[in-house]
Design a protein around this motif. Sequence first.
Motif, PDB file in Angstrom:
ATOM      1  N   LYS A 300       5.592  -4.779  -5.772  1.00  0.00           N
ATOM      2  CA  LYS A 300       4.942  -4.680  -4.619  1.00  0.00           C
ATOM      3  C   LYS A 300       3.296  -4.204  -5.065  1.00  0.00           C
ATOM      4  O   LYS A 300       3.098  -3.712  -6.016  1.00  0.00           O
ATOM      5  CB  LYS A 300       5.515  -3.682  -3.711  1.00  0.00           C
ATOM      6  N   LEU A 438       1.814   1.884  -0.326  1.00  0.00           N
ATOM      7  CA  LEU A 438       1.764   0.519  -0.488  1.00  0.00           C
ATOM      8  C   LEU A 438       0.552   0.027   0.356  1.00  0.00           C
ATOM      9  O   LEU A 438       0.315   0.547   1.528  1.00  0.00           O
ATOM     10  CB  LEU A 438       3.310  -0.014   0.407  1.00  0.00           C
ATOM     11  N   GLN A 444       3.901  -6.738   3.638  1.00  0.00           N
ATOM     12  CA  GLN A 444       4.458  -5.257   3.276  1.00  0.00           C
ATOM     13  C   GLN A 444       4.628  -4.192   4.472  1.00  0.00           C
ATOM     14  O   GLN A 444       4.096  -3.036   4.279  1.00  0.00           O
ATOM     15  CB  GLN A 444       3.500  -4.617   1.852  1.00  0.00           C
ATOM     16  N   ARG A 449       8.294  -3.101   4.617  1.00  0.00           N
ATOM     17  CA  ARG A 449       7.985  -1.901   3.872  1.00  0.00           C
ATOM     18  C   ARG A 449       9.357  -1.414   3.622  1.00  0.00           C
ATOM     19  O   ARG A 449      10.257  -1.398   4.200  1.00  0.00           O
ATOM     20  CB  ARG A 449       7.067  -1.187   5.057  1.00  0.00           C
TER      21      ARG A 449
END
Length: 492
Positions: A300, A438, A444, A449
């Motif tokens: 990510k 993040l 995301q 998430r």
Amino acid sequence: MKKAAVIGSGFGGLALAIRLQSAGIATTVIESRDKPGGRAYFWEKDGFTFDAGPTVITDPPCLEELWALTGHHISEDVDLVPVMPFYRLNWPDGTNFDYSNDEASLRAEIAKLNPEDIAGYDRFLEYSAGVHDEGYLKLGHKAFLDFASMIKAAPALMKYQAWRSVYSIVSSFVKNEKLREALSFHTLLVGGNPMKTSSIYALIHKLEKDGGVWFAKGGTNKLIAGMVKHFERIGGTLRLNDPVTEIETMGDKVTGVVTKSGWRESFDAVASNADIMHSYRDLLGKSGRGKRAAASLKRKKFSPSLFVAHFGIKGDWPGIPHHMILFGPRYKGLLDDIYDHGVLAKDFSLYLHHPTVTDPSMAPPGHSTFYVLSPVPHQGKLPIDWKEMGPIYEKRILDEIGHRLIPDIHERIVTSFHYTPQDFSTDLNAHLGSAFSLEPLLTQSAFFRTHNRDDAIPNLYFVGAGTHPGAGIPGVVGSAKATATLMLEDML
């Protein structure tokens, strides 16, 4: 009595702990550092008080709720005072824009930049109010544990074109480039690139407009201290200076935690306010779930880091407001360097915090406390030696403040130090030195998430910037509400 552990005492961890303890769950917060607060740490040096951050407090009701759960009021422990203007925005050509929720003043500021944009601003405000209602009031405190929950939210996301960036949406309403920057920079305060962060984050404008921008007298550290005082008042336990080294599991259940000192305790549930990669890779490293989740997280995108220079100087500076944004000569180009290219640019956009203009007690008489923050690429994109680069970059930043605001800044400095991406890694176990976990991209966010409750270990939970809804004080306090709802449903 059921028992829960919360790993980490940042805003999210403390907010969750207060909610659990208020509901009758015996809650222990375990903090690795010598003081509570996580990213909201502080230092006292030479008579100056320096907050590590965050310093912008919005949506006080989300905090007030934590005291109200047990019939108390935040004012018992914290003195919140309003900040006006919210921010002064400044550009290299000398243009200033005072950003506030005073309607007449704000319109006058917009008219100075471009009178034709007042009508466009009104349409943007209407848009911001809509995404605030859908994205913050309805979805901000609700856990997204399955894809069906995203499907339910999809119509609202489609209506507000959530796939577009904040900057793109703002640009569709106003034409002046400085005003576009003024209405889109907020995402940087939660780790997002205005050019890529979902337009849902335009809700921040409405959040500030309705609730104002606030300061805790004595610094953000006093808000943390107030939360700790209240948590302990209602029976909670805070364990400092003892990092958790392992979340113990048996089968698909968490059984307890082990700390560096050798302390081991069993718990019915564990919630982590620690960095999400650290939680899975290190604390759950012995379990298959920890290894799988860490491998997934590694793919990510993480938000940038920050370089923060703290300095105490001689003199009072009533002309420098509490919050300033000093834009550089580039906007998109600089953001590309930070988020994509991994370049430590020669120019920068800076956030300057000047708390002593509101509360002189944070410095010795006749002196002022400042901190200046510069977004920089995280260590995965810019693996440089900050021990060597730190003093050079600090001087560059202070030179810029000298050029634009305080001409003899170097002669006035009494004390100074800086905090780098390496410090985020070392002190906070932040993956890649990221300052906000993040990156807040649409891909995301929410269901995409880290979930507030782990998918494979049903009594393991997450709170803070890495889970839904994201970074910032209202974000992590909102995550605590979402996570507490799940934990209390599961435990009571």
